[in-house]
Write a protein that holds these residues in place. Structure first.
Motif, PDB file in Angstrom:
ATOM      1  N   CYS A  67     -38.134-106.965 -57.638  1.00 25.46           N
ATOM      2  CA  CYS A  67     -38.409-105.739 -58.398  1.00 25.46           C
ATOM      3  C   CYS A  67     -39.899-105.448 -58.367  1.00 25.46           C
ATOM      4  O   CYS A  67     -40.720-106.343 -58.167  1.00 25.46           O
TER       5      CYS A  67
ATOM      6  N   GLU B  88     -43.025-104.486 -60.576  1.00 22.23           N
ATOM      7  CA  GLU B  88     -43.412-104.634 -61.975  1.00 22.23           C
ATOM      8  C   GLU B  88     -44.846-104.167 -62.143  1.00 22.23           C
ATOM      9  O   GLU B  88     -45.739-104.597 -61.409  1.00 22.23           O
ATOM     10  N   SER B  89     -45.063-103.265 -63.080  1.00 18.70           N
ATOM     11  CA  SER B  89     -46.396-102.766 -63.374  1.00 18.70           C
ATOM     12  C   SER B  89     -46.773-103.246 -64.766  1.00 18.70           C
ATOM     13  O   SER B  89     -46.307-102.710 -65.779  1.00 18.70           O
ATOM     14  N   VAL B  90     -47.587-104.287 -64.818  1.00 19.29           N
ATOM     15  CA  VAL B  90     -47.939-104.921 -66.088  1.00 19.29           C
ATOM     16  C   VAL B  90     -48.966-104.065 -66.814  1.00 19.29           C
ATOM     17  O   VAL B  90     -49.972-103.641 -66.233  1.00 19.29           O
TER      18      VAL B  90
ATOM     19  N   TYR C 138     -36.773-110.654 -59.464  1.00 22.07           N
ATOM     20  CA  TYR C 138     -36.314-110.019 -60.705  1.00 22.07           C
ATOM     21  C   TYR C 138     -36.275-111.014 -61.857  1.00 22.07           C
ATOM     22  O   TYR C 138     -36.628-110.677 -62.988  1.00 22.07           O
TER      23      TYR C 138
ATOM     24  N   TRP D   8     -39.614-111.251 -63.930  1.00 25.63           N
ATOM     25  CA  TRP D   8     -40.289-110.109 -64.554  1.00 25.63           C
ATOM     26  C   TRP D   8     -40.424-110.327 -66.064  1.00 25.63           C
ATOM     27  O   TRP D   8     -39.697-111.088 -66.678  1.00 25.63           O
ATOM     28  N   SER D   9     -41.415-109.680 -66.638  1.00 22.81           N
ATOM     29  CA  SER D   9     -41.707-109.723 -68.071  1.00 22.81           C
ATOM     30  C   SER D   9     -42.183-111.099 -68.531  1.00 22.81           C
ATOM     31  O   SER D   9     -42.069-111.430 -69.708  1.00 22.81           O
TER      32      SER D   9
ATOM     33  N   SER E 287     -44.332-104.599 -69.469  1.00 20.48           N
ATOM     34  CA  SER E 287     -44.488-103.975 -68.157  1.00 20.48           C
ATOM     35  C   SER E 287     -43.389-102.956 -67.945  1.00 20.48           C
ATOM     36  O   SER E 287     -42.341-103.000 -68.593  1.00 20.48           O
ATOM     37  N   THR E 288     -43.648-102.044 -67.026  1.00 18.62           N
ATOM     38  CA  THR E 288     -42.571-101.223 -66.496  1.00 18.62           C
ATOM     39  C   THR E 288     -42.000-101.944 -65.283  1.00 18.62           C
ATOM     40  O   THR E 288     -42.638-102.845 -64.718  1.00 18.62           O
ATOM     41  N   MET E 289     -40.793-101.554 -64.869  1.00 18.54           N
ATOM     42  CA  MET E 289     -40.131-102.323 -63.813  1.00 18.54           C
ATOM     43  C   MET E 289     -39.092-101.459 -63.122  1.00 18.54           C
ATOM     44  O   MET E 289     -38.433-100.629 -63.736  1.00 18.54           O
TER      45      MET E 289
END
Length: 657
Positions: free
Chosen positions: A547, A549-551, A637, A640-641, A646-648
């Motif tokens: 994925c 991911e934009s932290v 995936y 993530w987080s 973050s967005t994902m």
């Protein structure tokens, strides 16, 4: 083929295409799943124990026993089940990794349960003389039999570990009570939340008492006649809309559907009911093909925690509850044992790496309940020490409805029971790991292998024969994604097609087989019937779904809403150290589209200029001007987080798509 009992194993059918290798016969020594097994042993189990105590759910047993604090009952109607699931995890744990402290804790909690049990064997802290309502007065919602099913599974884990105690005796007394109350000439109906069926079937297997099988059959056969009160999504919420034998796809509440299916598979196998088994195979296959996300998660509707219709798989509304993944593994494993077909092991692999591994954080003190595939906003943070009522949050220490954490720990405690199978002349490796297997074939011959691999990061798997002289078959699973796999024996390399590769020969101690699975990043395109995913692509590397991911804390991160993937550019793999324990990331290239302007109405006639053209505007994303080339890094995936809010996105819009 009939099977000898393999010992410490979560599922032990008496017949089937293949037999499970006991969890205690598979030892992990390093690698991806050893890390999670250790996390479970050292952190997750005690974390769950602490939180159940903190929430007051042990107190409900004390209150029911007349020895507890004088205060209102705590928790929901089904919190007894969370205590039982944790006990099941403890039981699997001590059966494989003896621990006197944990044994003492089992005895302490089991003593509370035994003290809370009624004289006639009935047991539930929310119903009965010491509960809130009379027993069996709310079968649709009360979860009495559901809780009982989880107690039975905890007792089975204890029995298969060679122990009879307060826990096992309480479970058997309750099972006998239920058979008396709901047996021939007794009460009709079943629980709104299936689980008692699979619990009774495993208790039958563990004790040999046919009355438990008979009662499980009654519960399965009574389902599907619209006897429960109407739910907002209809009778399918309870799987009560169509008889089990007549359904063609799974529907309704995902976890209920999976638990019912697991129990029904057990019933079909033990009673030799080929018609029922065929119906369940069809239901699974249709569900996997039309109602399952790329991660293996199921459930696209928050209402009723339920399946959507065929190809209704929106990434942002993916509910994909962690419990549903645990239950789906239980179903897929049973179908694998019954049929011997590799695609069930493929499903288990997908669920393990992309759902089960995703739920707990790297520290082992927070969990996901739901698992979306798109997060446009950073998500709802939960403060340390809080247990939210809502479930669509970022990982939390606990939840007011805590079925997922306790389900994760019971699976991880029995995990190696899902890794290998045997039949008369073959040992089959169903999942790849670093460790050893010491077991017997169905004909009684001893076999052993040592496995070394850095899977899922690397596709080479070395299998060394340990002892085990003589002629037998080593069978290795080739995942459906692994076209181009090869296997090497004695310097001879051959192609291995997806499915199983079978190697039959006179083995000697120290013989080595090298399996090479092509673990490389590959683009995935969705079925065109999934409306919500048209014009997107995802990346999968080996069994891992990746994925973007934009932290939030990364001020230079690309705005994922503006990134458009260039599907003609190469996927660049790179070594990494995190997030979590991720060892490989994938870098993809694309362009930044013009950010959509704020406007009063989000629709316009084509060609009027009212709808911005991607790349044609003058706006800028967080990391550059619109239309500019950009590169983003994808992470597994499951990881993530782990670096903060973050967005994902799993499915990334394609440039020109």
């Amino acid at each position: 083929m009939s099977h000898p009992a393999p010992g410490v194993s979560p599922v032990i059918p008496s017949v089937g295409a293949v037999a499970p290798v006991a969890a205690s016969a598979v030892r992990l020594t390093a690698g991806f799943w050893r890390t999670r097994q250790d996390l479970n042993t050292t952190a997750l189990l005690d974390h769950c124990d602490t939180w159940i105590d903190r929430m007051g759910w042990y107190d409900t047993f004390k209150t029911a026993a007349g020895i507890g604090p004088d205060k209102p009952l705590q928790g929901k109607l089904f919190t007894d089940a969370d205590v039982y699931k944790l006990l099941e995890a403890f039981a699997w744990e001590v059966a494989q990794r003896p621990d006197s402290v944990r044994e003492a804790r089992i005895a302490e909690i089991a003593g509370l349960i035994a003290a809370a049990q009624e004289d006639d064997g009935y047991l539930n802290t929310f119903f009965g003389p010491r509960g809130r309502e009379a027993r069996y007065t709310d079968l649709a919602h009360g979860h009495e039999l559901y809780c009982a099913g989880h107690l039975f599974q905890a007792a089975v884990a204890r029995l298969r570990g060679g122990t009879e105690d307060d826990l096992t005796r309480a479970a058997i007394r309750l099972a006998d009570r239920i058979c008396e109350d709901f047996g021939e000439g007794g009460l009709t109906g079943s629980d709104g939340h299936p689980e008692v069926e699979v619990g009774l079937m495993e208790l039958y297997r563990a004790t040999g008492q046919t009355r438990y099988l008979d009662q499980a059959r009654r519960f399965v056969d009574q389902r599907g006649h619209q006897t429960f009160e109407h739910h907002a999504i209809g009778h399918e919420y309870y799987l009560d809309d169509v008889p089990v034998r007549e359904a063609t796809v799974l529907r309704g509440h995902v976890v209920r559907a999976m638990y019912l299916t697991a129990g029904a598979v057990d019933l079909a196998v033990e009673s030799g009911d080929a018609e029922l088994l065929a119906a369940l195979v069809t239901q699974w296959e249709n569900t996997w093909a039309r109602r399952t996300y790329i991660t293996g998660g199921m459930g696209s509707r928050h209402l009723g925690e339920s399946f959507g219709r065929d190809f209704e798989l929106p990434p942002d509304r993916a509910y994909t509850e962690t419990c549903g993944a645990v239950a789906a593994i239980q179903v897929a494993w049973r179908l694998l044992l019954a049929t011997g077909q590799s695609h069930y092991a493929d499903a288990i692999e997908r669920l393990l790496y992309n759902m089960i591994a995703t739920s707990p954080n790297a520290e082992g003190d927070r969990f996901f309940y739901v698992n979306p595939l798109l997060a446009r906003e950073p998500g709802i943070e939960v403060a340390e020490g809080e247990a939210p009522f809502r479930k669509d949050t970022l990982r939390a220490n606990w939840f007011w409805v805590s079925c997922c954490p306790t389900n994760v720990v019971r699976l991880l405690s029995s995990l190696t029971g899902y890794f290998a199978t045997v039949d008369d002349a073959a040992l089959t490796v169903q999942q790849y790991f670093t460790g050893e297997v010491r077991t017997r074939l169905a004909d009684g011959r001893e076999v052993g292998i040592d496995v070394t691999t850095d899977y899922p990061w690397d596709g080479q798997v070395a299998v060394r024969v340990a002892g085990s002289p003589g002629t037998w078959t080593l069978r290795l699973r080739i995942p459906a994604w692994a076209a181009g796999a090869t296997v090497e024996v004695d310097g001879q390399t051959t192609q291995a097609e997806p499915g199983y590769v079978s190697l039959t020969r006179a083995w000697a101690d120290g013989d080595v087989v090298l399996l090479n699975l092509p673990v490389v990043a590959r683009l995935q395109r969705p079925d065109s019937r999934i409306d919500a995913l048209r014009g997107t692509a995802a990346v999968q590397r080996g069994p891992l779904v990746y994925c973007a991911e934009s932290v939030v804390a990364d001020t230079g991160a690309v705005d994922l809403d503006t990134f458009r993937l260039d599907t003609t550019a190469p996927l660049v793999e790179a070594a990494a150290q995190g997030p979590s324990d991720a060892a490989e990331v994938v870098r993809v290239r694309g362009v930044l589209a013009d950010p959509e302007p704020t406007r009063a109405w989000p629709y316009a006639e084509p060609g009027t200029g009212a709808v911005p053209v991607p790349g044609a505007g003058v706006g800028a994303g967080a990391a550059g001007a619109a239309g500019a080339a950009a590169e983003i890094e994808l992470v597994p995936y499951y990881a993530w987080s782990n670096r903060g809010p973050s967005t994902m996105r799993v499915w990334i819009p394609v440039d020109g798509g």
